[in-house]
Design a protein around this motif. Sequence first.
Motif, PDB file in Angstrom:
ATOM      1  N   SER A 312       0.859  -1.186   0.000  1.00  0.00           N
ATOM      2  CA  SER A 312       0.000   0.000   0.000  1.00  0.00           C
ATOM      3  C   SER A 312       0.890   1.229   0.000  1.00  0.00           C
ATOM      4  O   SER A 312       2.077   1.157   0.319  1.00  0.00           O
ATOM      5  CB  SER A 312      -0.946   0.004   1.206  1.00  0.00           C
ATOM      6  OG  SER A 312      -0.216  -0.015   2.422  1.00  0.00           O
ATOM      7  N   ARG A 313       0.297   2.360  -0.354  1.00  0.00           N
ATOM      8  CA  ARG A 313       1.094   3.562  -0.590  1.00  0.00           C
ATOM      9  C   ARG A 313       0.848   4.608   0.487  1.00  0.00           C
ATOM     10  O   ARG A 313      -0.278   4.793   0.935  1.00  0.00           O
ATOM     11  CB  ARG A 313       0.758   4.145  -1.967  1.00  0.00           C
ATOM     12  CG  ARG A 313       1.639   5.316  -2.373  1.00  0.00           C
ATOM     13  CD  ARG A 313       1.243   5.877  -3.735  1.00  0.00           C
ATOM     14  NE  ARG A 313       2.150   6.954  -4.099  1.00  0.00           N
ATOM     15  CZ  ARG A 313       2.046   8.202  -3.654  1.00  0.00           C
ATOM     16  NH1 ARG A 313       1.069   8.524  -2.825  1.00  0.00           N
ATOM     17  NH2 ARG A 313       2.913   9.126  -4.032  1.00  0.00           N
ATOM     18  N   ILE A 314       1.924   5.296   0.877  1.00  0.00           N
ATOM     19  CA  ILE A 314       1.800   6.463   1.745  1.00  0.00           C
ATOM     20  C   ILE A 314       2.194   7.697   0.934  1.00  0.00           C
ATOM     21  O   ILE A 314       3.042   7.614   0.038  1.00  0.00           O
ATOM     22  CB  ILE A 314       2.697   6.354   2.996  1.00  0.00           C
ATOM     23  CG1 ILE A 314       4.176   6.256   2.598  1.00  0.00           C
ATOM     24  CG2 ILE A 314       2.277   5.188   3.860  1.00  0.00           C
ATOM     25  CD1 ILE A 314       5.133   6.429   3.758  1.00  0.00           C
ATOM     26  N   PRO A 315       1.585   8.849   1.196  1.00  0.00           N
ATOM     27  CA  PRO A 315       1.980  10.067   0.463  1.00  0.00           C
ATOM     28  C   PRO A 315       3.364  10.536   0.902  1.00  0.00           C
ATOM     29  O   PRO A 315       3.701  10.479   2.087  1.00  0.00           O
ATOM     30  CB  PRO A 315       0.895  11.070   0.849  1.00  0.00           C
ATOM     31  CG  PRO A 315       0.378  10.584   2.162  1.00  0.00           C
ATOM     32  CD  PRO A 315       0.480   9.084   2.133  1.00  0.00           C
ATOM     33  N   LEU A 316       4.153  10.989  -0.068  1.00  0.00           N
ATOM     34  CA  LEU A 316       5.474  11.535   0.207  1.00  0.00           C
ATOM     35  C   LEU A 316       5.443  13.043   0.008  1.00  0.00           C
ATOM     36  O   LEU A 316       4.616  13.555  -0.770  1.00  0.00           O
ATOM     37  CB  LEU A 316       6.533  10.906  -0.691  1.00  0.00           C
ATOM     38  CG  LEU A 316       7.263   9.675  -0.138  1.00  0.00           C
ATOM     39  CD1 LEU A 316       6.285   8.514   0.018  1.00  0.00           C
ATOM     40  CD2 LEU A 316       8.408   9.262  -1.059  1.00  0.00           C
ATOM     41  N   PRO A 317       6.334  13.783   0.659  1.00  0.00           N
ATOM     42  CA  PRO A 317       6.354  15.238   0.478  1.00  0.00           C
ATOM     43  C   PRO A 317       6.829  15.660  -0.905  1.00  0.00           C
ATOM     44  O   PRO A 317       6.696  16.821  -1.287  1.00  0.00           O
ATOM     45  CB  PRO A 317       7.324  15.705   1.563  1.00  0.00           C
ATOM     46  CG  PRO A 317       8.203  14.529   1.833  1.00  0.00           C
ATOM     47  CD  PRO A 317       7.329  13.333   1.650  1.00  0.00           C
ATOM     48  N   GLY A 318       7.387  14.733  -1.651  1.00  0.00           N
ATOM     49  CA  GLY A 318       7.868  15.002  -2.999  1.00  0.00           C
ATOM     50  C   GLY A 318       8.505  13.748  -3.541  1.00  0.00           C
ATOM     51  O   GLY A 318       8.681  12.756  -2.825  1.00  0.00           O
ATOM     52  N   PRO A 319       8.872  13.746  -4.837  1.00  0.00           N
ATOM     53  CA  PRO A 319       9.497  12.547  -5.413  1.00  0.00           C
ATOM     54  C   PRO A 319      10.858  12.234  -4.812  1.00  0.00           C
ATOM     55  O   PRO A 319      11.332  11.103  -4.883  1.00  0.00           O
ATOM     56  CB  PRO A 319       9.613  12.887  -6.899  1.00  0.00           C
ATOM     57  CG  PRO A 319       9.602  14.382  -6.947  1.00  0.00           C
ATOM     58  CD  PRO A 319       8.738  14.829  -5.816  1.00  0.00           C
ATOM     59  N   VAL A 320      11.493  13.236  -4.192  1.00  0.00           N
ATOM     60  CA  VAL A 320      12.779  13.065  -3.518  1.00  0.00           C
ATOM     61  C   VAL A 320      12.641  13.668  -2.125  1.00  0.00           C
ATOM     62  O   VAL A 320      12.187  14.803  -1.975  1.00  0.00           O
ATOM     63  CB  VAL A 320      13.925  13.755  -4.273  1.00  0.00           C
ATOM     64  CG1 VAL A 320      15.239  13.540  -3.549  1.00  0.00           C
ATOM     65  CG2 VAL A 320      14.014  13.260  -5.703  1.00  0.00           C
ATOM     66  N   ALA A 321      13.003  12.912  -1.096  1.00  0.00           N
ATOM     67  CA  ALA A 321      12.892  13.416   0.271  1.00  0.00           C
ATOM     68  C   ALA A 321      14.176  13.122   1.035  1.00  0.00           C
ATOM     69  O   ALA A 321      14.861  12.136   0.780  1.00  0.00           O
ATOM     70  CB  ALA A 321      11.688  12.796   0.984  1.00  0.00           C
ATOM     71  N   ARG A 322      14.468  13.997   1.972  1.00  0.00           N
ATOM     72  CA  ARG A 322      15.688  13.906   2.777  1.00  0.00           C
ATOM     73  C   ARG A 322      15.447  13.011   3.982  1.00  0.00           C
ATOM     74  O   ARG A 322      14.416  13.116   4.670  1.00  0.00           O
ATOM     75  CB  ARG A 322      16.079  15.321   3.223  1.00  0.00           C
ATOM     76  CG  ARG A 322      17.320  15.381   4.092  1.00  0.00           C
ATOM     77  CD  ARG A 322      18.590  15.375   3.282  1.00  0.00           C
ATOM     78  NE  ARG A 322      19.728  15.574   4.193  1.00  0.00           N
ATOM     79  CZ  ARG A 322      20.494  14.594   4.646  1.00  0.00           C
ATOM     80  NH1 ARG A 322      20.274  13.339   4.284  1.00  0.00           N
ATOM     81  NH2 ARG A 322      21.501  14.869   5.457  1.00  0.00           N
ATOM     82  N   LEU A 323      16.414  12.130   4.266  1.00  0.00           N
ATOM     83  CA  LEU A 323      16.386  11.277   5.440  1.00  0.00           C
ATOM     84  C   LEU A 323      17.366  11.804   6.484  1.00  0.00           C
ATOM     85  O   LEU A 323      17.946  12.883   6.309  1.00  0.00           O
ATOM     86  CB  LEU A 323      16.707   9.833   5.044  1.00  0.00           C
ATOM     87  CG  LEU A 323      15.721   9.191   4.056  1.00  0.00           C
ATOM     88  CD1 LEU A 323      16.198   7.808   3.645  1.00  0.00           C
ATOM     89  CD2 LEU A 323      14.327   9.126   4.645  1.00  0.00           C
ATOM     90  N   ASP A 324      17.588  11.025   7.541  1.00  0.00           N
ATOM     91  CA  ASP A 324      18.413  11.520   8.648  1.00  0.00           C
ATOM     92  C   ASP A 324      19.777  10.836   8.735  1.00  0.00           C
ATOM     93  O   ASP A 324      20.404  10.840   9.798  1.00  0.00           O
ATOM     94  CB  ASP A 324      17.664  11.383   9.976  1.00  0.00           C
ATOM     95  CG  ASP A 324      17.341   9.922  10.309  1.00  0.00           C
ATOM     96  OD1 ASP A 324      17.639   9.026   9.492  1.00  0.00           O
ATOM     97  OD2 ASP A 324      16.789   9.685  11.400  1.00  0.00           O
TER      98      ASP A 324
END
Length: 455
Positions: A312-324
């Motif tokens: 199943s899919r979750i919405p992302l803030p954009g096609p590329v996102a920063r991790l920690d």
Amino acid sequence: MDRVEDGAPVAIIGGGYAGCAAAVTLAEAGVPCVLHEAAPTLGGRGRRVVKDGLALDNGQHLLLGAYAETFALVAKVTPAGHARPYSRRPLALVPFGSGQRDAISLVVRRAPGRLGLAIGLLTAGGLTWRERMANVAWFRALERSGFVRPRGETVAKMLKTLPRNVAERLWEPLCLAALNTPAKTASAQVFANVLRASFTRDGADCDFVLPTTDLSAFLPEAAAAYVRARGGVVETGRTMRVVRAARDGVVVAAGDTALQARAAIVATAPHRLATAFAPEALAAQPSLRAALEVVETQAYEPIATVWLGYASRIPLPGPVARLDDAPGQWVIERPDILAAAAPEAPRLAQLLAVVISASGPHLASTHDELVRDTDAQLRRLRRDLPPLAWSFAIVEKRATYACTPDRAMPSAPRFAPGVYLAGDYAYPEFPATLEAAVRSGVVAARAVLADAAAP
């Protein structure tokens, strides 16, 4: 051997982005060429890897809008009427999940010159007003210097005048993404070149550009079709070597099969460059052996790409996102891969690529441990992440050269009599990127054409 006739082809050894760019440049000029790739799939480090019916990339590549030569080449080889195989988005550094409380959020506006960056820096989330102003002042000073840095300077030293928070959470991650080399050892001049190309001209130069196909289909296979349509030859699955190198012609061979060529462009990875020459060629050319010794001094950095599939899919803030950075640095969504999945592929609603650049403790992990750790990282940052349904890890321990100051550079494009060199490591302005590979291939092919036209 007598002088090779003008109609003899140019041999190109290596079917990655550099070799393909050289072949297209020659084919466009009406010069016959034979492109040889040892692997069964074109693309080199930017190639397709099929796993369980999914056409993945062997490493997740992120292009910038400033990489003009790559887009020009893609446009040239894309058949008329076909959609461009990529999408463009304004540069946005946004955190993947709410668990990244101290993350910086930066969206660069599309505006002429550095105006878009200035607006982005002044409105960046996670920074104080003093830090935002210091950011703008630092970039303006860099621009006033003409983006010229002192010889031997590292990125870490270049960032010393910035507030520590800004250097460590904004520019150092961008340096690692662009150069695949940590800021403490990365070349300040090369990073400055990337910043100049991305933020001082057209407002779209800093765009994130994501291929909407696998990397072999993105350019190499279309380039091969372009070359074949103009009388060239493209061969895969056979290892060719230079057995004779001279100004009056070159001989390349695989087993008992030999080809007389007017010149050879060698476009292999640097750690495989020596294998592109037969012992007799090296014995006859002391200068060639000396040039290879320069390349052998290269140090390398790895890239790990962990592919994670969810039912199943979750919405992302954009096609590329920063991790920690624990362990992944970036996560990229690839719906295009799922759209092109084979019937036997797992039924997934979302496919994510987690990128881990350069060296680190993760290299001691097995592939299963990398999958476990990156999935746990995403789950720690996003509590709504569904259970993991499919995974695959790709680790290239010599993915790129280490982009350090005063890196020893091979002689390029003219490498030895009759032999020309192409590859991202042979192009000094940009780091080890698809753009550097393409530019080096174009430069090598133009050198062949210029030398052939010389009296």
